[in-house]
Design a protein around this motif. Structure first.
Motif, PDB file in Angstrom:
ATOM      1  N   UNK A 238       0.745  -1.246  -0.113  1.00  0.00           N
ATOM      2  CA  UNK A 238       0.056   0.109  -0.057  1.00  0.00           C
ATOM      3  C   UNK A 238       0.755   1.273  -0.095  1.00  0.00           C
ATOM      4  N   UNK A 239       1.819   1.167   0.771  1.00  0.00           N
ATOM      5  CA  UNK A 239       2.876   2.121   0.700  1.00  0.00           C
ATOM      6  C   UNK A 239       3.358   2.439  -0.444  1.00  0.00           C
ATOM      7  N   UNK A 240       3.770   1.304  -1.205  1.00  0.00           N
ATOM      8  CA  UNK A 240       4.461   1.600  -2.569  1.00  0.00           C
ATOM      9  C   UNK A 240       3.238   2.143  -3.360  1.00  0.00           C
TER      10      UNK A 240
ATOM     11  N   UNK B 296       6.653   6.529 -13.102  1.00  0.00           N
ATOM     12  CA  UNK B 296       7.208   5.071 -12.789  1.00  0.00           C
ATOM     13  C   UNK B 296       5.873   4.171 -12.735  1.00  0.00           C
ATOM     14  N   UNK B 297       6.607   2.979 -12.843  1.00  0.00           N
ATOM     15  CA  UNK B 297       5.691   1.604 -13.094  1.00  0.00           C
ATOM     16  C   UNK B 297       5.776   0.962 -11.684  1.00  0.00           C
ATOM     17  N   UNK B 298       4.646   0.550 -11.055  1.00  0.00           N
ATOM     18  CA  UNK B 298       4.379  -0.184 -10.084  1.00  0.00           C
ATOM     19  C   UNK B 298       5.350  -1.241  -9.978  1.00  0.00           C
ATOM     20  N   UNK B 299       5.009  -2.082 -11.071  1.00  0.00           N
ATOM     21  CA  UNK B 299       5.648  -3.371 -11.054  1.00  0.00           C
ATOM     22  C   UNK B 299       7.111  -3.417 -11.103  1.00  0.00           C
ATOM     23  N   UNK B 300       7.771  -2.319 -12.017  1.00  0.00           N
ATOM     24  CA  UNK B 300       9.067  -2.123 -11.868  1.00  0.00           C
ATOM     25  C   UNK B 300       9.765  -1.996 -10.345  1.00  0.00           C
ATOM     26  N   UNK B 301       9.023  -0.915  -9.528  1.00  0.00           N
ATOM     27  CA  UNK B 301       9.233  -0.810  -8.263  1.00  0.00           C
ATOM     28  C   UNK B 301       9.317  -2.018  -7.228  1.00  0.00           C
ATOM     29  N   UNK B 302       8.367  -2.779  -7.757  1.00  0.00           N
ATOM     30  CA  UNK B 302       8.209  -4.048  -6.769  1.00  0.00           C
ATOM     31  C   UNK B 302       9.216  -5.248  -7.118  1.00  0.00           C
ATOM     32  N   UNK B 303       9.734  -4.905  -8.304  1.00  0.00           N
ATOM     33  CA  UNK B 303      10.678  -6.134  -8.818  1.00  0.00           C
ATOM     34  C   UNK B 303      12.008  -5.764  -8.364  1.00  0.00           C
ATOM     35  N   UNK B 304      12.286  -4.591  -7.898  1.00  0.00           N
ATOM     36  CA  UNK B 304      13.544  -4.310  -7.416  1.00  0.00           C
ATOM     37  C   UNK B 304      13.379  -3.275  -6.269  1.00  0.00           C
ATOM     38  N   UNK B 305      12.807  -3.543  -4.922  1.00  0.00           N
ATOM     39  CA  UNK B 305      12.666  -2.693  -3.970  1.00  0.00           C
ATOM     40  C   UNK B 305      13.715  -2.225  -3.028  1.00  0.00           C
ATOM     41  N   UNK B 306      14.536  -1.493  -3.858  1.00  0.00           N
ATOM     42  CA  UNK B 306      15.993  -0.838  -3.298  1.00  0.00           C
ATOM     43  C   UNK B 306      15.839   0.677  -3.621  1.00  0.00           C
ATOM     44  N   UNK B 307      16.624   1.486  -2.916  1.00  0.00           N
ATOM     45  CA  UNK B 307      16.837   2.726  -3.413  1.00  0.00           C
ATOM     46  C   UNK B 307      17.618   2.828  -4.661  1.00  0.00           C
ATOM     47  N   UNK B 308      18.634   2.073  -4.836  1.00  0.00           N
ATOM     48  CA  UNK B 308      19.703   1.885  -6.237  1.00  0.00           C
ATOM     49  C   UNK B 308      18.599   1.422  -7.197  1.00  0.00           C
ATOM     50  N   UNK B 309      17.768   0.510  -7.004  1.00  0.00           N
ATOM     51  CA  UNK B 309      16.672  -0.169  -8.174  1.00  0.00           C
ATOM     52  C   UNK B 309      15.605   1.063  -8.488  1.00  0.00           C
ATOM     53  N   UNK B 310      15.452   1.877  -7.677  1.00  0.00           N
ATOM     54  CA  UNK B 310      14.281   2.922  -7.798  1.00  0.00           C
ATOM     55  C   UNK B 310      14.993   3.903  -8.728  1.00  0.00           C
ATOM     56  N   UNK B 311      16.221   4.434  -8.131  1.00  0.00           N
ATOM     57  CA  UNK B 311      16.857   5.344  -8.692  1.00  0.00           C
ATOM     58  C   UNK B 311      17.137   5.104 -10.472  1.00  0.00           C
ATOM     59  N   UNK B 312      17.526   3.695 -10.597  1.00  0.00           N
ATOM     60  CA  UNK B 312      17.696   3.163 -12.001  1.00  0.00           C
ATOM     61  C   UNK B 312      16.620   3.423 -12.896  1.00  0.00           C
ATOM     62  N   UNK B 313      15.286   3.016 -11.946  1.00  0.00           N
ATOM     63  CA  UNK B 313      13.951   3.136 -12.760  1.00  0.00           C
ATOM     64  C   UNK B 313      13.498   4.574 -13.139  1.00  0.00           C
TER      65      UNK B 313
END
Length: 82
Positions: A41-43, A57-74
């Motif tokens: 829900x937070x996500x 942003x795409x929710x699915x991409x954030x879920x797939x790599x739930x890290x700060x570095x992953x989200x920065x890349x996304x």
């Protein structure tokens, strides 16, 4: 541009810290944010806020790599054309 749309690791970290309570500096770039307490829900709320702020942003991409570095890349990938 809405100021709630993150453009850096520090801005993403601050948004996450506001939800899971540790200090932003306590969240390592590689830490799994779900294991630190971020809920789906937070996500969903974060991704919706960021989309309203102009970052598609795409929710699915954030879920797939739930890290700060992953989200920065996304975020960098979805804003590369901006």
């Amino acid at each position: 541009m809405n100021t709630e749309a993150p453009r850096s690791a520090d801005e993403i970290r601050a948004a996450v810290a506001a939800l899971i309570s540790p200090e932003p500096d306590d969240i390592p770039d590689h830490a799994n944010l779900v294991l630190l307490g971020l809920t789906s829900l937070d996500l969903m709320r974060l991704s919706g806020r960021w989309r309203r702020g102009g970052i598609p942003v795409k929710f699915e991409s954030l879920v797939a790599d739930p890290t700060i570095e992953g989200w920065v890349r996304h975020v960098a990938a979805v804003t590369a054309d901006s």
